[in-house]
Design an enzyme around this catalytic site. Structure first.
Site, PDB file in Angstrom:
ATOM      1  N   ASP A  95      65.610  -8.669  27.681  1.00  0.00           N
ATOM      2  CA  ASP A  95      64.405  -8.278  26.944  1.00  0.00           C
ATOM      3  C   ASP A  95      63.579  -9.533  26.693  1.00  0.00           C
ATOM      4  OD1 ASP A  95      63.845  -5.440  25.200  1.00  0.00           O
ATOM      5  OD2 ASP A  95      62.603  -7.168  24.681  1.00  0.00           O
ATOM      6  N   LEU A 135      64.443   0.026  31.638  1.00  0.00           N
ATOM      7  CA  LEU A 135      63.760   0.670  30.523  1.00  0.00           C
ATOM      8  C   LEU A 135      62.481  -0.055  30.115  1.00  0.00           C
ATOM      9  CD1 LEU A 135      66.931   1.400  30.174  1.00  0.00           C
ATOM     10  CD2 LEU A 135      66.310   1.963  27.834  1.00  0.00           C
ATOM     11  N   ILE A 181      55.487  -0.499  28.933  1.00  0.00           N
ATOM     12  CA  ILE A 181      54.578  -0.050  27.887  1.00  0.00           C
ATOM     13  C   ILE A 181      54.850   1.440  27.729  1.00  0.00           C
ATOM     14  CG2 ILE A 181      52.168   0.342  27.272  1.00  0.00           C
ATOM     15  CD1 ILE A 181      51.467  -2.151  28.900  1.00  0.00           C
ATOM     16  N   ASN A 208      58.458  12.435  31.331  1.00  0.00           N
ATOM     17  CA  ASN A 208      57.997  13.810  31.532  1.00  0.00           C
ATOM     18  C   ASN A 208      56.486  13.879  31.707  1.00  0.00           C
ATOM     19  OD1 ASN A 208      56.643  14.815  28.748  1.00  0.00           O
ATOM     20  ND2 ASN A 208      58.346  13.457  28.258  1.00  0.00           N
ATOM     21  N   TYR A 240      49.057   6.464  31.226  1.00  0.00           N
ATOM     22  CA  TYR A 240      50.489   6.153  31.157  1.00  0.00           C
ATOM     23  C   TYR A 240      51.262   6.975  32.184  1.00  0.00           C
ATOM     24  CZ  TYR A 240      55.302   6.375  29.430  1.00  0.00           C
ATOM     25  OH  TYR A 240      56.670   6.355  29.338  1.00  0.00           O
ATOM     26  N   LYS A 266      53.628   5.887  35.597  1.00  0.00           N
ATOM     27  CA  LYS A 266      54.993   6.331  35.884  1.00  0.00           C
ATOM     28  C   LYS A 266      55.078   7.039  37.235  1.00  0.00           C
ATOM     29  CE  LYS A 266      57.299   4.789  32.343  1.00  0.00           C
ATOM     30  NZ  LYS A 266      58.408   3.826  32.510  1.00  0.00           N
ATOM     31  N   SER A 310      61.184  13.937  25.042  1.00  0.00           N
ATOM     32  CA  SER A 310      60.798  13.349  23.747  1.00  0.00           C
ATOM     33  C   SER A 310      62.069  12.872  23.047  1.00  0.00           C
ATOM     34  CB  SER A 310      60.063  14.380  22.888  1.00  0.00           C
ATOM     35  OG  SER A 310      58.914  14.858  23.563  1.00  0.00           O
ATOM     36  N   ARG A 365      56.079  20.812  19.721  1.00  0.00           N
ATOM     37  CA  ARG A 365      56.261  20.542  21.148  1.00  0.00           C
ATOM     38  C   ARG A 365      57.693  20.133  21.469  1.00  0.00           C
ATOM     39  NH1 ARG A 365      55.741  15.778  24.316  1.00  0.00           N
ATOM     40  NH2 ARG A 365      55.247  16.247  26.517  1.00  0.00           N
TER      41      ARG A 365
END
Length: 268
Positions: free
Chosen positions: A36, A73, A76, A114, A138, A142, A167, A176
């Site tokens: 990181d 992982l 942003i 997703n 975004y 992806k 989520s 949602r």
């Protein structure tokens, strides 16, 4: 007999999901290498850590050498200007894939989102092989990251799994999430399966709990990775009203797909 992860390198290890995966994989993995930009403190002799930016390909090659797989992982994690997303989410993913190729790492697990299909309507059951319909910049980043993974699988024989994460939260916090929630337990389950499933070339799979109201097909995760989620957001349904406007129609991304979510990030 369960296959256990070997030596795993994790980028973005200081984040929320990284912290959960560390705890969930620590007992199984031979060793976790935690990367990181922020300081990460190893716990026990099965972890080591280094401050590495995914923009530094040479440092990634060094950190990846000897690894059995990479869990990517670092990103942003939300809407941002496209230049920033291209730099971190797209070029950063390219650096990770290329470093894995150079270091001889056989498998890379990309934490996708997703939101690569967030503009499909809520009544549409989405399969991973359907065309992308990102709900913002975004999501576009992806989509590009997944395309890079497909390229490295097809051209260089790298084993790549793209987990389209739902989520992620301890518990659902909005309507949602009755469709999109990914529990910590299922997050670890999907990651472990993605690291250890046999006969992988390129797999894109929705990583979401087994929610009764979900939009996304889970057969890729079950058939190609061998994981069936165990949690269901339905047990939290009493917290949310059935008359929520979200269920009246519109995109699966909900508020993420609204113009006002993207407009602030469109530079002149």
């Amino acid at each position: 007999m369960d296959v256990k992860p070997g030596r795993i390198v994790m980028t973005g290890a200081a984040g929320r999901i990284g912290s959960v995966l560390r705890a969930g994989l620590r007992a199984d993995a031979e060793h976790l290498v935690l990367l990181d930009r922020e300081p990460v403190e190893p716990e026990g002799d099965r972890e080591s850590a280094a401050r590495v930016d995914i923009g530094d390909r040479a440092a990634l090659v060094e950190a990846f050498t000897g690894a059995d797989a990479v869990l990517h992982l670092a990103a942003i994690p939300d809407e941002a200007p496209l230049d920033d997303l291209l730099d971190v989410n797209v070029r950063g993913t390219h650096n990770v894939l290329e470093a894995a190729r150079r270091a001889g790492v056989p498998r890379v697990v990309l934490f996708s989102s997703n939101r690569v299909t967030g503009n499909y309507p809520i009544h549409h059951h989405v399969f991973p092989d359907e065309p992308p319909r990102p709900d913002g910049l975004y999501g576009v980043s992806k989509v590009a990251a997944e395309a890079l993974g497909q390229l490295y699988a097809d051209t260089f024989g790298l084993e790549v799994v793209a987990l389209r994460v739902g989520s992620f939260a301890e518990e659902p916090t909005q309507t949602r999430h009755l469709a999109t929630w990914l529990s910590p337990r299922d997050c670890v389950g999907f990651a472990r399966a993605a690291l250890t499933a046999p006969n992988v070339a390129f797999v894109a799979a929705y990583a979401v709990s087994g929610n009764a109201r979900r939009f996304w097909d889970l057969s890729a995760g079950e058939n190609e990775l061998g994981y069936r989620p165990v949690d269901d957001a339905a047990r939290f349904a009493g917290r949310f009203g059935d008359d929520d406007p979200f269920w009246h129609g519109g995109p699966q991304g909900g508020a993420f797909a609204r113009p006002e979510s993207v407009l602030p990030h469109l530079r002149e």
